[in-house]
Design a protein around this motif. Structure first.
Motif, mmCIF file in Angstrom:
data_model
loop_
_atom_site.group_PDB
_atom_site.id
_atom_site.type_symbol
_atom_site.label_atom_id
_atom_site.label_comp_id
_atom_site.label_asym_id
_atom_site.label_seq_id
_atom_site.Cartn_x
_atom_site.Cartn_y
_atom_site.Cartn_z
ATOM 1 N N GLY A 110 32.112 5.764 31.806
ATOM 2 C CA GLY A 110 33.138 5.194 32.663
ATOM 3 C C GLY A 110 32.606 4.502 33.904
ATOM 4 N N SER A 111 31.663 5.147 34.593
ATOM 5 C CA SER A 111 31.124 4.529 35.812
ATOM 6 C C SER A 111 30.440 3.202 35.478
ATOM 7 C CB SER A 111 30.108 5.454 36.486
ATOM 8 O OG SER A 111 30.681 6.690 36.796
ATOM 9 N N TYR A 143 39.842 7.690 41.569
ATOM 10 C CA TYR A 143 38.452 7.970 41.177
ATOM 11 C C TYR A 143 38.041 6.933 40.144
ATOM 12 C CZ TYR A 143 34.202 10.251 39.681
ATOM 13 O OH TYR A 143 32.882 10.508 39.398
ATOM 14 N N HIS A 144 36.951 6.238 40.432
ATOM 15 C CA HIS A 144 36.487 5.212 39.501
ATOM 16 C C HIS A 144 35.071 5.478 39.020
ATOM 17 C CE1 HIS A 144 40.104 2.923 40.071
ATOM 18 N NE2 HIS A 144 39.929 2.875 41.382
ATOM 19 N N GLY A 145 34.503 6.614 39.385
ATOM 20 C CA GLY A 145 33.153 6.927 38.923
ATOM 21 C C GLY A 145 32.246 7.232 40.086
ATOM 22 N N ASP A 170 41.543 0.569 35.455
ATOM 23 C CA ASP A 170 40.631 1.633 35.059
ATOM 24 C C ASP A 170 41.408 2.579 34.146
ATOM 25 O OD1 ASP A 170 39.067 3.863 34.790
ATOM 26 O OD2 ASP A 170 38.470 3.973 36.897
ATOM 27 N N GLU A 217 43.678 2.720 38.702
ATOM 28 C CA GLU A 217 43.890 3.506 37.491
ATOM 29 C C GLU A 217 45.356 3.327 37.101
ATOM 30 O OE1 GLU A 217 42.234 7.754 37.837
ATOM 31 O OE2 GLU A 217 42.078 6.969 39.865
ATOM 32 N N LYS A 228 35.529 7.718 27.936
ATOM 33 C CA LYS A 228 36.030 9.042 27.548
ATOM 34 C C LYS A 228 36.595 9.092 26.116
ATOM 35 C CE LYS A 228 36.779 10.531 32.318
ATOM 36 N NZ LYS A 228 35.881 11.636 32.574
ATOM 37 N N VAL A 231 39.711 4.554 32.043
ATOM 38 C CA VAL A 231 38.646 5.431 31.560
ATOM 39 C C VAL A 231 39.228 6.779 31.150
ATOM 40 C CG1 VAL A 231 36.616 6.753 32.324
ATOM 41 C CG2 VAL A 231 36.785 4.292 32.798
HETATM 42 C C1 LIG Z 1 39.501 6.989 36.036
HETATM 43 C C2 LIG Z 1 38.026 7.206 35.905
HETATM 44 N N1 LIG Z 1 37.189 6.168 36.050
HETATM 45 C C3 LIG Z 1 35.862 6.302 35.938
HETATM 46 C C4 LIG Z 1 35.293 7.539 35.675
HETATM 47 C C5 LIG Z 1 33.810 7.680 35.557
HETATM 48 O O1 LIG Z 1 33.455 7.927 34.227
HETATM 49 P P1 LIG Z 1 32.069 8.624 33.888
HETATM 50 O O2 LIG Z 1 32.130 10.014 34.411
HETATM 51 O O3 LIG Z 1 32.000 8.536 32.381
HETATM 52 O O4 LIG Z 1 30.985 7.817 34.527
HETATM 53 C C6 LIG Z 1 36.118 8.643 35.523
HETATM 54 C C7 LIG Z 1 35.542 9.974 35.267
HETATM 55 O O5 LIG Z 1 36.186 10.993 35.373
HETATM 56 C C8 LIG Z 1 37.516 8.489 35.646
HETATM 57 O O6 LIG Z 1 38.361 9.523 35.522
#
Ligand SMILES: Cc1ncc(COP(=O)(O)O)c(C=O)c1O
Length: 450
Positions: free
Chosen positions: A99-100, A132-134, A240, A206, A269, A242
Protein backbone atom coordinates in the motif's frame (compact mmCIF):
# COMPACT_ATOMS: atom_id res chain seq x y z
CA UNK A 1 15.33 -14.20 22.63
CA UNK A 2 14.13 -12.95 19.25
CA UNK A 3 16.55 -11.16 16.92
CA UNK A 4 13.69 -9.43 15.13
CA UNK A 5 12.96 -5.78 15.81
CA UNK A 6 9.26 -6.44 16.32
CA UNK A 7 6.61 -3.70 16.20
CA UNK A 8 6.66 -3.40 20.00
CA UNK A 9 9.93 -4.39 21.60
CA UNK A 10 8.30 -5.23 24.93
CA UNK A 11 5.43 -7.28 23.54
CA UNK A 12 5.56 -11.05 23.28
CA UNK A 13 4.00 -12.13 20.00
CA UNK A 14 2.60 -15.65 19.72
CA UNK A 15 4.02 -17.48 16.69
CA UNK A 16 1.42 -18.12 14.01
CA UNK A 17 1.97 -21.73 13.05
CA UNK A 18 -0.85 -22.67 10.68
CA UNK A 19 -4.10 -21.29 9.35
CA UNK A 20 -7.18 -22.39 7.45
CA UNK A 21 -10.37 -20.55 6.55
CA UNK A 22 -11.00 -17.79 9.07
CA UNK A 23 -8.82 -19.31 11.80
CA UNK A 24 -5.12 -18.86 12.63
CA UNK A 25 -3.48 -21.33 15.04
CA UNK A 26 -0.43 -20.47 17.13
CA UNK A 27 2.47 -22.73 18.13
CA UNK A 28 0.64 -23.89 21.27
CA UNK A 29 -2.42 -24.92 19.27
CA UNK A 30 -4.54 -21.97 20.42
CA UNK A 31 -6.98 -20.79 17.74
CA UNK A 32 -7.86 -17.20 16.83
CA UNK A 33 -10.82 -16.15 14.68
CA UNK A 34 -9.38 -13.71 12.16
CA UNK A 35 -12.11 -11.08 12.40
CA UNK A 36 -9.92 -8.37 10.88
CA UNK A 37 -8.27 -10.36 8.05
CA UNK A 38 -5.04 -9.21 9.72
CA UNK A 39 -5.29 -5.59 8.64
CA UNK A 40 -8.10 -6.04 6.10
CA UNK A 41 -5.86 -8.27 4.02
CA UNK A 42 -6.93 -11.94 4.08
CA UNK A 43 -10.16 -11.49 2.12
CA UNK A 44 -10.41 -15.17 1.17
CA UNK A 45 -9.33 -16.39 4.57
CA UNK A 46 -6.29 -18.59 4.90
CA UNK A 47 -4.89 -21.48 2.85
CA UNK A 48 -7.39 -21.17 0.03
CA UNK A 49 -6.63 -24.22 -2.13
CA UNK A 50 -7.25 -22.50 -5.48
CA UNK A 51 -4.92 -19.62 -4.69
CA UNK A 52 -2.21 -21.95 -3.42
CA UNK A 53 -2.54 -24.10 -6.55
CA UNK A 54 -2.20 -21.05 -8.82
CA UNK A 55 0.89 -19.94 -6.91
CA UNK A 56 2.48 -23.40 -7.07
CA UNK A 57 1.83 -23.58 -10.81
CA UNK A 58 3.43 -20.15 -11.28
CA UNK A 59 6.48 -21.18 -9.25
CA UNK A 60 6.90 -24.23 -11.46
CA UNK A 61 6.87 -21.98 -14.53
CA UNK A 62 8.76 -18.89 -13.41
CA UNK A 63 9.44 -17.37 -10.00
CA UNK A 64 11.02 -14.07 -11.01
CA UNK A 65 12.11 -12.01 -14.00
CA UNK A 66 13.24 -8.40 -13.58
CA UNK A 67 10.85 -5.92 -15.17
CA UNK A 68 13.66 -4.00 -16.91
CA UNK A 69 14.17 -7.10 -19.06
CA UNK A 70 10.78 -8.79 -19.32
CA UNK A 71 7.08 -8.59 -18.84
CA UNK A 72 5.29 -11.79 -17.83
CA UNK A 73 2.07 -13.37 -18.94
CA UNK A 74 0.70 -13.47 -15.42
CA UNK A 75 1.35 -9.74 -14.81
CA UNK A 76 -0.28 -8.90 -18.14
CA UNK A 77 -3.31 -11.06 -17.27
CA UNK A 78 -3.66 -9.42 -13.87
CA UNK A 79 -3.45 -5.96 -15.44
CA UNK A 80 -6.12 -6.94 -18.00
CA UNK A 81 -8.30 -8.25 -15.18
CA UNK A 82 -7.94 -5.11 -13.08
CA UNK A 83 -8.53 -2.72 -15.97
CA UNK A 84 -11.49 -4.84 -17.11
CA UNK A 85 -13.22 -4.27 -13.75
CA UNK A 86 -11.94 -0.78 -12.97
CA UNK A 87 -13.87 2.47 -12.55
CA UNK A 88 -14.59 4.44 -15.76
CA UNK A 89 -11.57 5.70 -17.67
CA UNK A 90 -8.93 3.61 -15.89
CA UNK A 91 -6.75 2.12 -18.61
CA UNK A 92 -3.40 1.13 -17.14
CA UNK A 93 -1.91 -0.32 -13.99
CA UNK A 94 1.45 0.10 -12.24
CA UNK A 95 2.37 -2.82 -9.98
CA UNK A 96 4.12 -2.46 -6.62
CA UNK A 97 4.47 -4.62 -3.50
CA UNK A 98 2.13 -2.94 -1.00
CA UNK A 99 0.00 0.00 0.00
CA UNK A 100 2.67 2.55 0.90
CA UNK A 101 4.46 1.87 -2.37
CA UNK A 102 1.19 2.36 -4.24
CA UNK A 103 0.71 5.75 -2.57
CA UNK A 104 4.32 6.81 -3.25
CA UNK A 105 3.81 5.86 -6.88
CA UNK A 106 0.53 7.81 -6.97
CA UNK A 107 2.14 10.98 -5.60
CA UNK A 108 5.05 10.76 -8.01
CA UNK A 109 2.97 9.84 -11.06
CA UNK A 110 0.62 12.74 -10.30
CA UNK A 111 3.58 15.12 -10.22
CA UNK A 112 5.16 13.49 -13.30
CA UNK A 113 1.87 13.93 -15.19
CA UNK A 114 1.97 17.70 -14.71
CA UNK A 115 5.66 17.89 -15.57
CA UNK A 116 4.92 16.00 -18.80
CA UNK A 117 2.05 18.41 -19.53
CA UNK A 118 4.17 21.50 -18.99
CA UNK A 119 2.68 22.49 -15.62
CA UNK A 120 5.78 22.12 -13.42
CA UNK A 121 4.55 24.82 -11.03
CA UNK A 122 2.07 22.33 -9.56
CA UNK A 123 3.72 21.18 -6.37
CA UNK A 124 1.21 20.93 -3.50
CA UNK A 125 -0.64 17.89 -2.25
CA UNK A 126 -3.80 18.26 -0.19
CA UNK A 127 -4.97 15.40 2.00
CA UNK A 128 -7.10 14.97 5.10
CA UNK A 129 -6.45 14.84 8.80
CA UNK A 130 -7.10 11.52 10.62
CA UNK A 131 -6.13 9.57 7.52
CA UNK A 132 -3.55 6.85 6.99
CA UNK A 133 -1.83 6.42 3.66
CA UNK A 134 1.20 4.37 4.65
CA UNK A 135 4.45 4.62 6.49
CA UNK A 136 7.08 5.61 3.90
CA UNK A 137 8.05 9.29 3.91
CA UNK A 138 5.75 10.49 1.13
CA UNK A 139 2.79 8.48 2.39
CA UNK A 140 3.44 9.62 5.94
CA UNK A 141 3.61 13.25 4.81
CA UNK A 142 0.16 13.14 3.25
CA UNK A 143 -1.29 11.03 6.06
CA UNK A 144 -2.84 12.57 9.11
CA UNK A 145 -1.99 10.12 11.84
CA UNK A 146 -0.19 12.40 14.20
CA UNK A 147 1.50 9.88 16.43
CA UNK A 148 3.01 8.09 13.43
CA UNK A 149 4.22 11.36 11.90
CA UNK A 150 5.48 13.27 14.94
CA UNK A 151 9.11 12.08 15.09
CA UNK A 152 9.59 12.39 11.34
CA UNK A 153 8.05 15.77 10.58
CA UNK A 154 11.42 17.40 9.70
CA UNK A 155 11.89 14.78 6.96
CA UNK A 156 8.46 15.08 5.37
CA UNK A 157 7.52 16.80 2.12
CA UNK A 158 5.12 19.71 2.39
CA UNK A 159 1.52 18.52 2.51
CA UNK A 160 -1.66 20.41 3.36
CA UNK A 161 -4.54 18.94 5.29
CA UNK A 162 -8.26 19.60 5.45
CA UNK A 163 -10.95 18.02 7.63
CA UNK A 164 -11.99 14.41 7.19
CA UNK A 165 -15.62 13.59 6.39
CA UNK A 166 -16.44 12.37 9.89
CA UNK A 167 -20.11 12.70 10.62
CA UNK A 168 -20.10 11.20 14.12
CA UNK A 169 -17.88 13.93 15.55
CA UNK A 170 -17.98 16.79 13.08
CA UNK A 171 -21.49 17.19 11.72
CA UNK A 172 -23.21 19.84 13.79
CA UNK A 173 -26.53 18.98 15.42
CA UNK A 174 -28.28 21.70 13.39
CA UNK A 175 -26.68 20.65 10.12
CA UNK A 176 -28.24 18.32 7.53
CA UNK A 177 -25.86 15.74 6.06
CA UNK A 178 -25.86 17.51 2.72
CA UNK A 179 -25.00 20.84 4.38
CA UNK A 180 -22.14 19.16 6.20
CA UNK A 181 -20.88 17.73 2.88
CA UNK A 182 -21.12 21.25 1.44
CA UNK A 183 -19.18 22.74 4.36
CA UNK A 184 -16.39 20.21 3.76
CA UNK A 185 -16.43 20.96 0.06
CA UNK A 186 -16.09 24.69 0.79
CA UNK A 187 -13.14 23.99 3.04
CA UNK A 188 -11.37 22.16 0.22
CA UNK A 189 -12.25 24.95 -2.19
CA UNK A 190 -10.85 27.52 0.27
CA UNK A 191 -7.62 25.53 0.64
CA UNK A 192 -7.26 25.46 -3.15
CA UNK A 193 -7.72 29.21 -3.32
CA UNK A 194 -5.19 29.72 -0.53
CA UNK A 195 -2.56 27.64 -2.35
CA UNK A 196 -3.63 28.71 -5.84
CA UNK A 197 -5.60 26.02 -7.66
CA UNK A 198 -3.05 25.74 -10.44
CA UNK A 199 -0.26 25.11 -7.94
CA UNK A 200 -1.91 21.98 -6.61
CA UNK A 201 -1.12 18.49 -7.89
CA UNK A 202 -3.69 16.33 -6.15
CA UNK A 203 -6.21 15.74 -3.41
CA UNK A 204 -5.72 12.42 -1.63
CA UNK A 205 -8.42 10.61 0.37
CA UNK A 206 -9.37 7.17 1.59
CA UNK A 207 -12.80 6.47 0.10
CA UNK A 208 -13.84 4.85 3.39
CA UNK A 209 -11.41 5.80 6.15
CA UNK A 210 -9.82 2.70 7.64
CA UNK A 211 -7.38 2.41 10.49
CA UNK A 212 -7.38 5.95 11.89
CA UNK A 213 -11.12 6.57 12.05
CA UNK A 214 -12.33 2.97 12.04
CA UNK A 215 -14.40 2.30 8.91
CA UNK A 216 -15.93 5.73 8.32
CA UNK A 217 -17.69 6.26 4.97
CA UNK A 218 -18.04 9.84 3.75
CA UNK A 219 -21.29 11.71 4.16
CA UNK A 220 -23.56 11.39 1.09
CA UNK A 221 -22.67 13.67 -1.81
CA UNK A 222 -19.21 14.55 -0.45
CA UNK A 223 -17.15 12.74 -3.05
CA UNK A 224 -19.24 14.03 -5.95
CA UNK A 225 -18.51 17.59 -4.76
CA UNK A 226 -14.82 16.74 -4.31
CA UNK A 227 -14.71 15.31 -7.84
CA UNK A 228 -16.27 18.52 -9.25
CA UNK A 229 -13.89 20.77 -7.34
CA UNK A 230 -10.82 18.80 -8.45
CA UNK A 231 -12.01 18.92 -12.07
CA UNK A 232 -12.62 22.65 -11.92
CA UNK A 233 -9.07 23.28 -10.71
CA UNK A 234 -7.44 20.62 -12.89
CA UNK A 235 -6.33 18.86 -9.71
CA UNK A 236 -6.01 15.06 -9.70
CA UNK A 237 -8.15 13.01 -7.33
CA UNK A 238 -6.14 10.18 -5.77
CA UNK A 239 -8.29 7.65 -3.94
CA UNK A 240 -6.60 5.39 -1.43
CA UNK A 241 -8.49 2.11 -1.50
CA UNK A 242 -5.62 0.12 -0.04
CA UNK A 243 -7.79 -0.94 2.88
CA UNK A 244 -11.38 -0.31 1.80
CA UNK A 245 -11.06 -1.52 -1.78
CA UNK A 246 -11.14 -4.83 -3.67
CA UNK A 247 -14.51 -5.91 -2.43
CA UNK A 248 -14.26 -5.07 1.27
CA UNK A 249 -17.26 -2.67 1.24
CA UNK A 250 -19.44 -4.91 -0.94
CA UNK A 251 -18.48 -3.53 -4.35
CA UNK A 252 -15.13 -4.23 -5.95
CA UNK A 253 -14.14 -0.58 -5.54
CA UNK A 254 -15.53 1.55 -2.72
CA UNK A 255 -15.79 4.55 -5.07
CA UNK A 256 -18.48 2.73 -7.09
CA UNK A 257 -20.85 3.50 -4.20
CA UNK A 258 -19.91 7.19 -4.41
CA UNK A 259 -20.68 7.37 -8.13
CA UNK A 260 -17.29 8.78 -9.02
CA UNK A 261 -14.13 7.63 -10.75
CA UNK A 262 -10.69 8.72 -9.49
CA UNK A 263 -7.74 9.85 -11.57
CA UNK A 264 -5.41 7.56 -9.67
CA UNK A 265 -6.32 4.81 -7.25
CA UNK A 266 -4.08 2.86 -4.89
CA UNK A 267 -5.04 -0.74 -4.08
CA UNK A 268 -3.18 -3.43 -2.12
CA UNK A 269 -4.13 -5.61 0.90
CA UNK A 270 -7.18 -7.51 -0.46
CA UNK A 271 -5.69 -7.48 -3.96
CA UNK A 272 -3.42 -10.38 -3.05
CA UNK A 273 -5.36 -11.41 0.03
CA UNK A 274 -2.16 -11.91 2.01
CA UNK A 275 -0.95 -14.75 -0.21
CA UNK A 276 1.84 -12.53 -1.52
CA UNK A 277 2.85 -8.88 -1.10
CA UNK A 278 1.30 -6.87 -3.92
CA UNK A 279 -0.20 -3.45 -4.53
CA UNK A 280 -1.15 -1.53 -7.63
CA UNK A 281 -1.78 1.96 -8.87
CA UNK A 282 -4.68 2.28 -11.31
CA UNK A 283 -4.57 5.29 -13.60
CA UNK A 284 -6.82 7.14 -16.00
CA UNK A 285 -5.81 6.56 -19.59
CA UNK A 286 -5.06 10.26 -20.10
CA UNK A 287 -2.36 10.04 -17.43
CA UNK A 288 -0.76 7.08 -19.17
CA UNK A 289 -1.07 8.96 -22.50
CA UNK A 290 0.70 12.03 -21.11
CA UNK A 291 3.67 9.91 -20.05
CA UNK A 292 3.66 7.90 -23.30
CA UNK A 293 3.47 11.02 -25.46
CA UNK A 294 6.04 12.87 -23.34
CA UNK A 295 9.19 11.36 -21.92
CA UNK A 296 7.93 7.81 -22.44
CA UNK A 297 8.94 6.69 -18.96
CA UNK A 298 7.71 7.03 -15.40
CA UNK A 299 10.92 7.58 -13.42
CA UNK A 300 9.95 5.25 -10.63
CA UNK A 301 10.56 1.52 -10.21
CA UNK A 302 11.13 -1.21 -7.64
CA UNK A 303 13.05 -4.48 -7.95
CA UNK A 304 10.01 -6.59 -7.06
CA UNK A 305 7.28 -4.75 -8.96
CA UNK A 306 5.04 -7.10 -10.92
CA UNK A 307 6.52 -10.12 -9.16
CA UNK A 308 5.09 -13.17 -10.98
CA UNK A 309 4.28 -15.08 -7.80
CA UNK A 310 2.43 -12.07 -6.35
CA UNK A 311 0.59 -11.51 -9.63
CA UNK A 312 -0.44 -15.19 -9.76
CA UNK A 313 -1.77 -14.94 -6.20
CA UNK A 314 -3.69 -11.73 -6.90
CA UNK A 315 -5.15 -13.03 -10.15
CA UNK A 316 -6.35 -16.19 -8.41
CA UNK A 317 -7.82 -14.21 -5.50
CA UNK A 318 -9.78 -11.98 -7.86
CA UNK A 319 -11.00 -14.94 -9.93
CA UNK A 320 -12.20 -16.82 -6.83
CA UNK A 321 -14.07 -13.74 -5.56
CA UNK A 322 -15.95 -13.54 -8.87
CA UNK A 323 -16.43 -17.28 -9.39
CA UNK A 324 -17.84 -17.78 -5.90
CA UNK A 325 -19.98 -14.62 -5.91
CA UNK A 326 -18.27 -13.43 -2.74
CA UNK A 327 -19.24 -9.77 -3.08
CA UNK A 328 -22.83 -10.87 -2.44
CA UNK A 329 -21.58 -12.52 0.74
CA UNK A 330 -19.79 -9.32 1.74
CA UNK A 331 -23.07 -7.43 1.33
CA UNK A 332 -25.23 -10.00 3.13
CA UNK A 333 -22.89 -10.76 6.01
CA UNK A 334 -21.75 -7.16 6.21
CA UNK A 335 -25.38 -6.19 6.86
CA UNK A 336 -25.68 -9.01 9.40
CA UNK A 337 -22.45 -8.01 11.15
CA UNK A 338 -23.61 -4.38 11.33
CA UNK A 339 -26.96 -5.47 12.81
CA UNK A 340 -25.36 -7.76 15.39
CA UNK A 341 -22.87 -5.05 16.39
CA UNK A 342 -25.66 -2.53 16.83
CA UNK A 343 -27.64 -5.01 18.93
CA UNK A 344 -24.67 -5.78 21.16
CA UNK A 345 -23.14 -2.29 21.41
CA UNK A 346 -26.03 0.08 20.62
CA UNK A 347 -26.46 0.86 24.32
CA UNK A 348 -22.99 0.06 25.53
CA UNK A 349 -21.75 2.82 27.86
CA UNK A 350 -18.36 2.99 26.15
CA UNK A 351 -19.32 2.54 22.51
CA UNK A 352 -20.24 5.87 20.94
CA UNK A 353 -20.76 4.79 17.35
CA UNK A 354 -21.05 1.70 15.15
CA UNK A 355 -20.42 2.43 11.46
CA UNK A 356 -19.04 0.95 8.29
CA UNK A 357 -19.87 -0.59 4.95
CA UNK A 358 -19.94 -4.23 3.95
CA UNK A 359 -17.46 -6.34 5.88
CA UNK A 360 -15.66 -3.18 6.98
CA UNK A 361 -17.20 -2.15 10.30
CA UNK A 362 -15.90 0.01 13.13
CA UNK A 363 -16.75 0.83 16.71
CA UNK A 364 -15.69 4.07 18.34
CA UNK A 365 -14.94 3.79 22.05
CA UNK A 366 -15.74 6.80 24.21
CA UNK A 367 -15.43 7.54 27.92
CA UNK A 368 -18.78 9.35 27.80
CA UNK A 369 -21.45 8.74 25.16
CA UNK A 370 -23.25 12.06 25.60
CA UNK A 371 -20.21 14.31 25.23
CA UNK A 372 -18.32 11.81 22.96
CA UNK A 373 -15.30 12.45 25.13
CA UNK A 374 -12.53 10.02 24.14
CA UNK A 375 -10.63 7.96 26.69
CA UNK A 376 -7.33 9.40 27.85
CA UNK A 377 -4.79 8.30 25.23
CA UNK A 378 -2.43 7.31 28.03
CA UNK A 379 -4.84 4.46 28.79
CA UNK A 380 -3.98 2.88 25.42
CA UNK A 381 -7.46 1.41 25.41
CA UNK A 382 -7.13 0.20 21.82
CA UNK A 383 -4.13 -1.92 22.84
CA UNK A 384 -6.02 -3.30 25.83
CA UNK A 385 -8.97 -4.29 23.66
CA UNK A 386 -6.60 -6.03 21.27
CA UNK A 387 -4.96 -7.97 24.11
CA UNK A 388 -8.31 -8.89 25.65
CA UNK A 389 -9.57 -10.08 22.25
CA UNK A 390 -6.44 -12.15 21.58
CA UNK A 391 -6.81 -13.75 25.01
CA UNK A 392 -10.32 -14.80 23.89
CA UNK A 393 -9.14 -16.18 20.56
CA UNK A 394 -10.21 -13.19 18.46
CA UNK A 395 -8.24 -10.96 16.09
CA UNK A 396 -9.64 -7.43 15.67
CA UNK A 397 -7.80 -4.29 14.57
CA UNK A 398 -8.09 -1.51 17.16
CA UNK A 399 -6.25 1.79 16.73
CA UNK A 400 -5.99 5.26 18.14
CA UNK A 401 -6.36 8.74 16.73
CA UNK A 402 -9.98 8.87 15.62
CA UNK A 403 -10.89 12.02 17.55
CA UNK A 404 -7.94 14.24 16.65
CA UNK A 405 -5.13 12.08 15.21
CA UNK A 406 -3.90 11.12 18.69
CA UNK A 407 -6.79 10.42 21.04
CA UNK A 408 -9.94 8.44 20.27
CA UNK A 409 -9.93 4.64 20.21
CA UNK A 410 -11.66 2.59 17.58
CA UNK A 411 -11.97 -1.09 16.79
CA UNK A 412 -11.98 -2.17 13.15
CA UNK A 413 -13.61 -5.41 12.04
CA UNK A 414 -12.90 -6.77 8.57
CA UNK A 415 -13.56 -10.49 8.47
CA UNK A 416 -12.77 -12.59 5.39
CA UNK A 417 -15.41 -12.55 2.63
CA UNK A 418 -16.14 -16.25 3.34
CA UNK A 419 -17.50 -15.51 6.82
CA UNK A 420 -20.89 -17.02 7.76
CA UNK A 421 -23.57 -16.09 10.31
CA UNK A 422 -22.26 -18.44 13.00
CA UNK A 423 -18.80 -16.89 12.72
CA UNK A 424 -20.28 -13.37 12.89
CA UNK A 425 -22.13 -14.36 16.08
CA UNK A 426 -18.93 -15.73 17.62
CA UNK A 427 -17.00 -12.58 16.63
CA UNK A 428 -19.57 -10.24 18.20
CA UNK A 429 -19.78 -12.30 21.38
CA UNK A 430 -16.02 -12.47 21.88
CA UNK A 431 -15.59 -8.80 21.02
CA UNK A 432 -18.27 -7.85 23.55
CA UNK A 433 -16.46 -9.81 26.25
CA UNK A 434 -13.12 -8.26 25.26
CA UNK A 435 -14.43 -4.68 25.33
CA UNK A 436 -16.16 -5.26 28.65
CA UNK A 437 -12.97 -6.71 30.11
CA UNK A 438 -10.78 -3.92 28.73
CA UNK A 439 -13.05 -1.15 29.97
CA UNK A 440 -13.51 -2.76 33.40
CA UNK A 441 -9.73 -2.91 33.65
CA UNK A 442 -9.41 0.77 32.76
CA UNK A 443 -12.15 2.27 34.81
CA UNK A 444 -12.05 0.07 37.88
CA UNK A 445 -15.73 -0.71 37.44
CA UNK A 446 -17.49 -0.29 34.17
CA UNK A 447 -20.92 -0.19 35.83
CA UNK A 448 -19.79 2.46 38.27
CA UNK A 449 -18.59 4.66 35.39
CA UNK A 450 -21.66 3.99 33.27
C1 LIG B 1 -5.60 3.26 3.61
C2 LIG B 1 -4.21 2.73 3.65
N1 LIG B 1 -3.30 3.20 2.78
C3 LIG B 1 -2.03 2.76 2.76
C4 LIG B 1 -1.61 1.79 3.66
C5 LIG B 1 -0.19 1.31 3.64
O1 LIG B 1 -0.14 0.00 3.16
P1 LIG B 1 1.10 -0.93 3.51
O2 LIG B 1 1.07 -1.18 4.98
O3 LIG B 1 0.85 -2.16 2.67
O4 LIG B 1 2.34 -0.22 3.08
C6 LIG B 1 -2.51 1.29 4.58
C7 LIG B 1 -2.08 0.28 5.57
O5 LIG B 1 -2.75 -0.01 6.54
C8 LIG B 1 -3.84 1.76 4.59
O6 LIG B 1 -4.75 1.32 5.47
Amino acid sequence: MSHILHRQTSHHYPAAASAAGIVIRDGTGKEYIDASSGAAVSCLGHSHPDVLAAMRAQLDRLAYAHTSFFTTQVAEELADDLVGHAPAGIGHVFFVSGGSEAIEAALKLARAYFVERGEPQRRYIIARRQSYHGITLGALAVGGREQARAAFVPLLIEAHHVSPAYEYRDRRADERPRDYAERLAQELEAKLHELGGDNVIAFVAETVVGATLGAVPAVGGYFKRVRDICDRHGVLLILDEVMCGMGRTGTLHACEQEGISPDLMAIAKGLGGGYAPIGALLMQERIFDAVAAGSGAFQHSHTYMGHPLACAAALAVQQVIRRDGLLANVQAHGAYLSRRLKERFGNHPFVGDVRGRGLFQGLELVADRASKQPFDPKMQLHARVKRAAMARGLMVYPSAGAADGTSGDNVLLAPPFIVDAAAVDAIVERLGDAIDAATVERTGSRMQEA
